[in-house]
Design a protein around this motif. Structure first.
Motif, PDB file in Angstrom:
ATOM      1  N   VAL A  20      -5.628  17.427  50.884  1.00 20.56           N
ATOM      2  CA  VAL A  20      -4.191  17.160  50.933  1.00 20.56           C
ATOM      3  C   VAL A  20      -3.901  16.563  52.298  1.00 20.56           C
ATOM      4  CG1 VAL A  20      -1.874  18.149  50.886  1.00 20.56           C
ATOM      5  CG2 VAL A  20      -3.633  19.036  49.347  1.00 20.56           C
ATOM      6  N   ASP A  48      -0.593  14.681  54.363  1.00 21.85           N
ATOM      7  CA  ASP A  48       0.814  14.262  54.396  1.00 21.85           C
ATOM      8  C   ASP A  48       1.525  14.504  53.066  1.00 21.85           C
ATOM      9  OD1 ASP A  48       0.491  13.405  57.039  1.00 21.85           O
ATOM     10  OD2 ASP A  48      -0.133  11.402  56.403  1.00 21.85           O
ATOM     11  N   GLY A  49       1.285  15.641  52.451  1.00 21.16           N
ATOM     12  CA  GLY A  49       1.956  15.983  51.204  1.00 21.16           C
ATOM     13  C   GLY A  49       1.472  15.227  49.989  1.00 21.16           C
ATOM     14  N   GLN A  50       0.313  14.586  50.100  1.00 21.26           N
ATOM     15  CA  GLN A  50      -0.251  13.862  48.964  1.00 21.26           C
ATOM     16  C   GLN A  50      -1.692  14.309  48.749  1.00 21.26           C
ATOM     17  OE1 GLN A  50       0.346   9.687  50.112  1.00 21.26           O
ATOM     18  NE2 GLN A  50       1.920   9.598  48.548  1.00 21.26           N
ATOM     19  N   LEU A  90       2.165  14.677  45.060  1.00 26.12           N
ATOM     20  CA  LEU A  90       2.163  15.984  44.413  1.00 26.12           C
ATOM     21  C   LEU A  90       3.288  16.089  43.397  1.00 26.12           C
ATOM     22  CD1 LEU A  90       1.315  18.249  47.458  1.00 26.12           C
ATOM     23  CD2 LEU A  90      -0.145  17.670  45.523  1.00 26.12           C
ATOM     24  N   GLN A  91       4.399  15.455  43.670  1.00 24.36           N
ATOM     25  CA  GLN A  91       5.540  15.439  42.755  1.00 24.36           C
ATOM     26  C   GLN A  91       5.888  13.996  42.422  1.00 24.36           C
ATOM     27  OE1 GLN A  91       7.384  17.827  41.282  1.00 24.36           O
ATOM     28  NE2 GLN A  91       6.152  19.470  42.110  1.00 24.36           N
TER      29      GLN A  91
END
Length: 169
Positions: free
Chosen positions: A83, A85-87, A157-158
């Motif tokens: 993971v 930077d939120g990805q 992630l979203q």
């Protein structure tokens, strides 16, 4: 048809490490035969993402196939997940021949290939790019002649819900 598709097909929870492991299993014999050392470093704590597991598998198969073809005399194939930077990030590296700036500028162009006639269609990487983009991610490459190549696939992630024109909750 995959290249033309503009959105992920089957949407469900996907464990990226499972998709990576399944893709690598398809190449186990070929890697051994080609004297390529597979080095995996998969983050065991990866969260799930929403996407199409079959399409994500196709991305990895296309990138890994190119990596193997770039290492005709053998080499190393590090594959990492993490993971950042939120990805979710998947990195596929090879110790192959590498690519010039001119080739790098065209690798995602449909039908562009550096392979001999009857050796490739020039659709593998454009298809991979289309799938990753449809999953609202990015695919990037770093390479130089004689220094191999590193493909970095980043997936949110979203992912945004494109059917309503707004981000998913």
């Amino acid at each position: 048809l995959l290249f033309a598709r503009q959105s992920p097909g089957e949407q469900k929870e996907v464990q990226l490490n499972a998709v990576v492991a399944e893709a690598l299993a398809l190449f186990e014999h070929r890697l051994q035969r080609s004297v390529i050392e597979l080095v995996t470093k998969l983050d065991p704590g990866l969260p799930v993402l929403t996407g199409d597991p079959g399409q994500l598998m196709q991305v990895l198969v296309n990138v890994i196939t190119n990596a193997i073809q770039a290492m005709e005399g053998g080499g190393r194939l590090p594959v990492r997940t993490r993971v950042t930077d939120g990805q979710l990030e998947c990195e596929v590296e090879d110790t192959g021949t590498g690519m010039s700036k001119d080739v790098l500028a065209r690798i995602f162009v449909p039908f562009f290939t550096t392979k001999d006639v009857d050796q490739g269609t020039g659709l593998g990487l454009p298809v991979a790019h289309g799938i990753v983009t449809a999953h609202q991610g990015t695919i990037a490459v770093r390479s130089a002649p004689g220094r191999g190549a590193t493909f970095t696939i980043r997936l949110p992630l979203q992912p945004a819900d494109t059917s309503q024109g707004r981000a998913a909750p």
